[in-house]
Design an enzyme around this catalytic site. Structure first.
Site, mmCIF file in Angstrom:
data_model
loop_
_atom_site.group_PDB
_atom_site.id
_atom_site.type_symbol
_atom_site.label_atom_id
_atom_site.label_comp_id
_atom_site.label_asym_id
_atom_site.label_seq_id
_atom_site.Cartn_x
_atom_site.Cartn_y
_atom_site.Cartn_z
ATOM 1 C CB CYS A 4 -0.879 -0.026 1.103
ATOM 2 S SG CYS A 4 -1.527 1.556 1.440
ATOM 3 C CB CYS A 7 0.855 1.424 4.362
ATOM 4 S SG CYS A 7 -0.768 1.036 4.977
ATOM 5 C CG HIS A 46 -4.296 -0.397 4.823
ATOM 6 N ND1 HIS A 46 -3.969 0.157 3.754
ATOM 7 C CD2 HIS A 46 -5.288 -1.261 4.586
ATOM 8 C CE1 HIS A 46 -4.596 -0.241 2.751
ATOM 9 N NE2 HIS A 46 -5.468 -1.166 3.153
ATOM 10 C CG ASN A 87 -11.744 11.270 -5.382
ATOM 11 O OD1 ASN A 87 -12.890 11.990 -5.322
ATOM 12 N ND2 ASN A 87 -10.699 11.726 -5.336
ATOM 13 C CB THR A 95 -5.713 6.748 -7.988
ATOM 14 O OG1 THR A 95 -5.244 7.604 -6.999
ATOM 15 C CG2 THR A 95 -6.720 6.910 -9.194
ATOM 16 C CG HIS A 100 -6.413 9.452 0.203
ATOM 17 N ND1 HIS A 100 -6.702 8.116 -0.398
ATOM 18 C CD2 HIS A 100 -6.793 10.087 -0.927
ATOM 19 C CE1 HIS A 100 -6.851 8.052 -1.479
ATOM 20 N NE2 HIS A 100 -7.065 9.289 -2.095
ATOM 21 C CG HIS A 102 -7.851 14.655 -2.266
ATOM 22 N ND1 HIS A 102 -6.882 14.594 -3.195
ATOM 23 C CD2 HIS A 102 -8.505 13.470 -2.227
ATOM 24 C CE1 HIS A 102 -6.862 13.386 -3.841
ATOM 25 N NE2 HIS A 102 -7.869 12.766 -3.173
HETATM 26 P P1 AMP Z 1 -7.431 9.598 -5.128
HETATM 27 O O1 AMP Z 1 -7.254 9.600 -6.725
HETATM 28 O O2 AMP Z 1 -8.494 10.252 -4.456
HETATM 29 O O3 AMP Z 1 -7.219 8.459 -4.698
HETATM 30 O O4 AMP Z 1 -6.206 10.316 -4.438
HETATM 31 C C1 AMP Z 1 -4.698 9.823 -4.635
HETATM 32 C C2 AMP Z 1 -3.879 11.220 -4.527
HETATM 33 O O5 AMP Z 1 -2.504 10.592 -4.108
HETATM 34 C C3 AMP Z 1 -3.502 11.686 -6.032
HETATM 35 O O6 AMP Z 1 -4.127 13.086 -5.923
HETATM 36 C C4 AMP Z 1 -2.169 11.582 -6.341
HETATM 37 O O7 AMP Z 1 -1.570 12.864 -6.754
HETATM 38 C C5 AMP Z 1 -1.629 11.364 -4.818
HETATM 39 N N1 AMP Z 1 -0.371 10.706 -4.706
HETATM 40 C C6 AMP Z 1 -0.097 9.485 -5.345
HETATM 41 N N2 AMP Z 1 1.437 9.236 -5.099
HETATM 42 C C7 AMP Z 1 1.781 10.032 -4.088
HETATM 43 C C8 AMP Z 1 2.834 10.223 -3.433
HETATM 44 N N3 AMP Z 1 3.828 9.470 -3.657
HETATM 45 N N4 AMP Z 1 2.846 11.278 -2.536
HETATM 46 C C9 AMP Z 1 2.042 12.113 -2.442
HETATM 47 N N5 AMP Z 1 0.751 12.125 -3.119
HETATM 48 C C10 AMP Z 1 0.653 11.100 -3.820
HETATM 49 ZN ZN ZN Z 2 -2.262 1.410 3.558
#
Ligand code: AMP
Ligand code: ZN
Length: 114
Positions: A4, A7, A46, A87, A95, A100, A102
């Protein structure tokens, strides 16, 4: 949890720009900011997504929300306002399957779905 991404950020395997951390939650800058301020707030535990929050997580999730205010204040967006987005799952456009939130701010967010 193994494999993950978030994580791995929690345990320091993957570097991040941390803006707030305590024993329960972590907040760090989104790697692809969609606004001048774009911070992700996660529980260290997690939890896959909003669809995986259990009754036992109530205290943790409530606690996380009390810190969203502090994190927004520290980022300088509390007074002018900000948006918190979660999301969830395939249709929600999630994704990364680690819960999380935002925090987006620093500009007037015009696009509104609701
Ligand atoms: P979601 O699409 O809501 O799952 O948001 C995932 C977010 O994680 C996206 O806005 C990505 O830009 C962000 N993200 C992906 N990898 C990283 C990382 N290594 N550090 C910080 N943010 C990340
Ligand atoms: Zn996790």
């Amino acid at each position: 949890m193994e494999n993950c991404l978030f994580c791995k950020i929690v345990n320091g395997e993957i570097p991040s720009q941390i803006v707030y951390e305590d024993d329960k939650i972590l907040a760090f800058k989104d790697i692809q900011p969609a606004a001048p301020v774009h911070i992700l707030v996660i529980p260290k535990k997690h939890i896959a997504g909003a669809d995986a929050i259990e009754a036992d997580d109530a205290e943790l999730i409530g606690y996380l929300w009390t810190k969203i205010r502090k994190i927004a204040e520290d980022a300088g967006v509390c007074q002018d306002g900000f948006r918190v987005i979660n999301n969830c799952g395939e249709n929600g456009g999630q994704t990364v399957r680690h819960l999380h939130f935002h925090i987006l701010g620093g500009l007037k967010l015009d696009e509104k779905l609701i």
